[in-house]
Scaffold this motif. Structure first.
Motif, PDB file in Angstrom:
ATOM      1  N   THR A  72       0.834  -1.210   0.000  1.00  0.00           N
ATOM      2  CA  THR A  72       0.000   0.000   0.000  1.00  0.00           C
ATOM      3  C   THR A  72       0.865   1.255   0.000  1.00  0.00           C
ATOM      4  N   ASP A  73       1.902   1.266   0.839  1.00  0.00           N
ATOM      5  CA  ASP A  73       2.801   2.420   0.899  1.00  0.00           C
ATOM      6  C   ASP A  73       3.504   2.673  -0.423  1.00  0.00           C
ATOM      7  N   ARG A  74       3.775   1.618  -1.162  1.00  0.00           N
ATOM      8  CA  ARG A  74       4.453   1.736  -2.461  1.00  0.00           C
ATOM      9  C   ARG A  74       3.478   1.892  -3.622  1.00  0.00           C
ATOM     10  N   HIS A  75       2.196   2.080  -3.300  1.00  0.00           N
ATOM     11  CA  HIS A  75       1.138   2.267  -4.307  1.00  0.00           C
ATOM     12  C   HIS A  75       0.990   1.060  -5.230  1.00  0.00           C
ATOM     13  N   LEU A  76       1.298  -0.123  -4.736  1.00  0.00           N
ATOM     14  CA  LEU A  76       1.193  -1.324  -5.548  1.00  0.00           C
ATOM     15  C   LEU A  76      -0.166  -2.005  -5.407  1.00  0.00           C
ATOM     16  N   CYS A  77      -1.056  -1.391  -4.653  1.00  0.00           N
ATOM     17  CA  CYS A  77      -2.418  -1.911  -4.541  1.00  0.00           C
ATOM     18  C   CYS A  77      -3.381  -1.092  -5.391  1.00  0.00           C
ATOM     19  N   GLU A  78      -2.839  -0.365  -6.328  1.00  0.00           N
ATOM     20  CA  GLU A  78      -3.634   0.430  -7.241  1.00  0.00           C
ATOM     21  C   GLU A  78      -3.375  -0.077  -8.655  1.00  0.00           C
ATOM     22  N   ASP A  79      -4.428  -0.136  -9.456  1.00  0.00           N
ATOM     23  CA  ASP A  79      -4.213  -0.449 -10.866  1.00  0.00           C
ATOM     24  C   ASP A  79      -3.452   0.714 -11.471  1.00  0.00           C
ATOM     25  N   SER A  80      -2.374   0.428 -12.179  1.00  0.00           N
ATOM     26  CA  SER A  80      -1.547   1.502 -12.718  1.00  0.00           C
ATOM     27  C   SER A  80      -0.938   1.086 -14.040  1.00  0.00           C
ATOM     28  N   ALA A  81      -0.178   1.995 -14.612  1.00  0.00           N
ATOM     29  CA  ALA A  81       0.521   1.719 -15.861  1.00  0.00           C
ATOM     30  C   ALA A  81       1.753   0.856 -15.623  1.00  0.00           C
ATOM     31  N   GLY A  82       2.052   0.550 -14.370  1.00  0.00           N
ATOM     32  CA  GLY A  82       3.193  -0.287 -14.058  1.00  0.00           C
ATOM     33  C   GLY A  82       4.475   0.484 -13.861  1.00  0.00           C
ATOM     34  N   LEU A  83       4.380   1.794 -13.794  1.00  0.00           N
ATOM     35  CA  LEU A  83       5.563   2.616 -13.593  1.00  0.00           C
ATOM     36  C   LEU A  83       5.872   2.720 -12.110  1.00  0.00           C
ATOM     37  N   PRO A  84       7.143   2.837 -11.743  1.00  0.00           N
ATOM     38  CA  PRO A  84       7.476   2.975 -10.325  1.00  0.00           C
ATOM     39  C   PRO A  84       6.979   4.306  -9.769  1.00  0.00           C
ATOM     40  N   MET A  85       6.614   4.281  -8.513  1.00  0.00           N
ATOM     41  CA  MET A  85       6.137   5.485  -7.840  1.00  0.00           C
ATOM     42  C   MET A  85       7.284   6.062  -7.017  1.00  0.00           C
ATOM     43  N   CYS A  86       8.120   6.858  -7.668  1.00  0.00           N
ATOM     44  CA  CYS A  86       9.350   7.329  -7.044  1.00  0.00           C
ATOM     45  C   CYS A  86       9.106   8.317  -5.912  1.00  0.00           C
ATOM     46  N   GLU A  87       7.946   8.952  -5.881  1.00  0.00           N
ATOM     47  CA  GLU A  87       7.702   9.929  -4.825  1.00  0.00           C
ATOM     48  C   GLU A  87       7.619   9.281  -3.453  1.00  0.00           C
ATOM     49  N   THR A  88       7.489   7.957  -3.396  1.00  0.00           N
ATOM     50  CA  THR A  88       7.450   7.291  -2.098  1.00  0.00           C
ATOM     51  C   THR A  88       8.847   7.033  -1.558  1.00  0.00           C
ATOM     52  N   GLU A  89       9.867   7.205  -2.380  1.00  0.00           N
ATOM     53  CA  GLU A  89      11.238   6.979  -1.941  1.00  0.00           C
ATOM     54  C   GLU A  89      11.745   8.188  -1.169  1.00  0.00           C
ATOM     55  N   THR A  90      12.570   7.946  -0.186  1.00  0.00           N
ATOM     56  CA  THR A  90      13.135   9.036   0.600  1.00  0.00           C
ATOM     57  C   THR A  90      14.652   8.953   0.577  1.00  0.00           C
ATOM     58  N   ILE A  91      15.277  10.072   0.849  1.00  0.00           N
ATOM     59  CA  ILE A  91      16.729  10.135   0.946  1.00  0.00           C
ATOM     60  C   ILE A  91      17.055  10.470   2.388  1.00  0.00           C
ATOM     61  N   SER A  92      17.931   9.691   2.980  1.00  0.00           N
ATOM     62  CA  SER A  92      18.326   9.970   4.345  1.00  0.00           C
ATOM     63  C   SER A  92      19.839  10.092   4.401  1.00  0.00           C
ATOM     64  N   ASN A  93      20.325  10.781   5.388  1.00  0.00           N
ATOM     65  CA  ASN A  93      21.753  10.969   5.557  1.00  0.00           C
ATOM     66  C   ASN A  93      22.195  10.051   6.692  1.00  0.00           C
ATOM     67  N   PRO A  94      23.191   9.237   6.600  1.00  0.00           N
ATOM     68  CA  PRO A  94      24.054   9.120   5.444  1.00  0.00           C
ATOM     69  C   PRO A  94      23.476   8.161   4.405  1.00  0.00           C
ATOM     70  N   ALA A  95      23.447   8.604   3.183  1.00  0.00           N
ATOM     71  CA  ALA A  95      23.010   7.762   2.083  1.00  0.00           C
ATOM     72  C   ALA A  95      24.165   6.853   1.674  1.00  0.00           C
ATOM     73  N   PRO A  96      23.901   5.761   0.986  1.00  0.00           N
ATOM     74  CA  PRO A  96      24.990   4.885   0.556  1.00  0.00           C
ATOM     75  C   PRO A  96      26.023   5.607  -0.306  1.00  0.00           C
ATOM     76  N   GLU A  97      25.581   6.575  -1.058  1.00  0.00           N
ATOM     77  CA  GLU A  97      26.491   7.338  -1.909  1.00  0.00           C
ATOM     78  C   GLU A  97      26.256   8.830  -1.662  1.00  0.00           C
ATOM     79  N   PRO A  98      26.685   9.360  -0.523  1.00  0.00           N
ATOM     80  CA  PRO A  98      26.363  10.742  -0.177  1.00  0.00           C
ATOM     81  C   PRO A  98      26.918  11.774  -1.157  1.00  0.00           C
ATOM     82  N   SER A  99      27.993  11.416  -1.863  1.00  0.00           N
ATOM     83  CA  SER A  99      28.548  12.405  -2.783  1.00  0.00           C
ATOM     84  C   SER A  99      27.587  12.696  -3.927  1.00  0.00           C
TER      85      SER A  99
END
Length: 129
Positions: A72-99
């Motif tokens: 549900t959080d990833r919007h995978l319980c909705e009929d969609s075009a099958g595209l990823p829902m990137c707005e659900t992704e977050t960036i936190s510090n420290p990220a794996p590649e902070p540069s």
């Protein structure tokens, strides 16, 4: 793209564990066809009767709820075009590649030398607590 079949297990006011007919079937089918995607759920729900929600233990229902919450959080319980829902992704510090995100050096050799200050030409910091 059709919503994930496990979304039949979403709780409602009327059905605490989702659709009592479709949910056990979705869990059984998912664990038979894609067990590596939902390992904790498939371990907890081993041997579930595909036609009886009463065969699902409390531990199984808890794991199903965790999977459904993620879907549900990833919007995978909705009929969609099958595209990823990137707005659900977050960036936190420290990220794996902070540069990439912050333009900060991640390796000692990338830090600019400051001459004779600090240890071996680098500045030092100390943390006190």
């Amino acid at each position: 793209k059709k919503a994930n079949s496990l979304c039949d297990c979403i709780a409602t006011d009327e059905q605490v564990y989702g659709d009592p007919d479709a949910c056990p079937l979705a869990v059984s089918d998912t664990c038979a066809n894609e067990p590596s995607l939902y390992i904790p759920m498939c371990v907890a729900c081993e041997g579930v009767n595909a036609t009886a929600i009463s065969s699902m233990s409390a531990g199984c229902l808890q794991e199903v709820n965790r999977v459904v919450t993620l879907l549900t959080d990833r919007h995978l319980c909705e009929d969609s075009a099958g595209l990823p829902m990137c707005e659900t992704e977050t960036i936190s510090n420290p990220a794996p590649e902070p540069s990439i995100f912050y333009g900060t050096a991640t390796r000692r050799r990338d830090i600019t030398s400051l001459g004779n200050s600090g240890v071996r030409g680098y500045t030092t910091t100390s943390v006190t607590g």
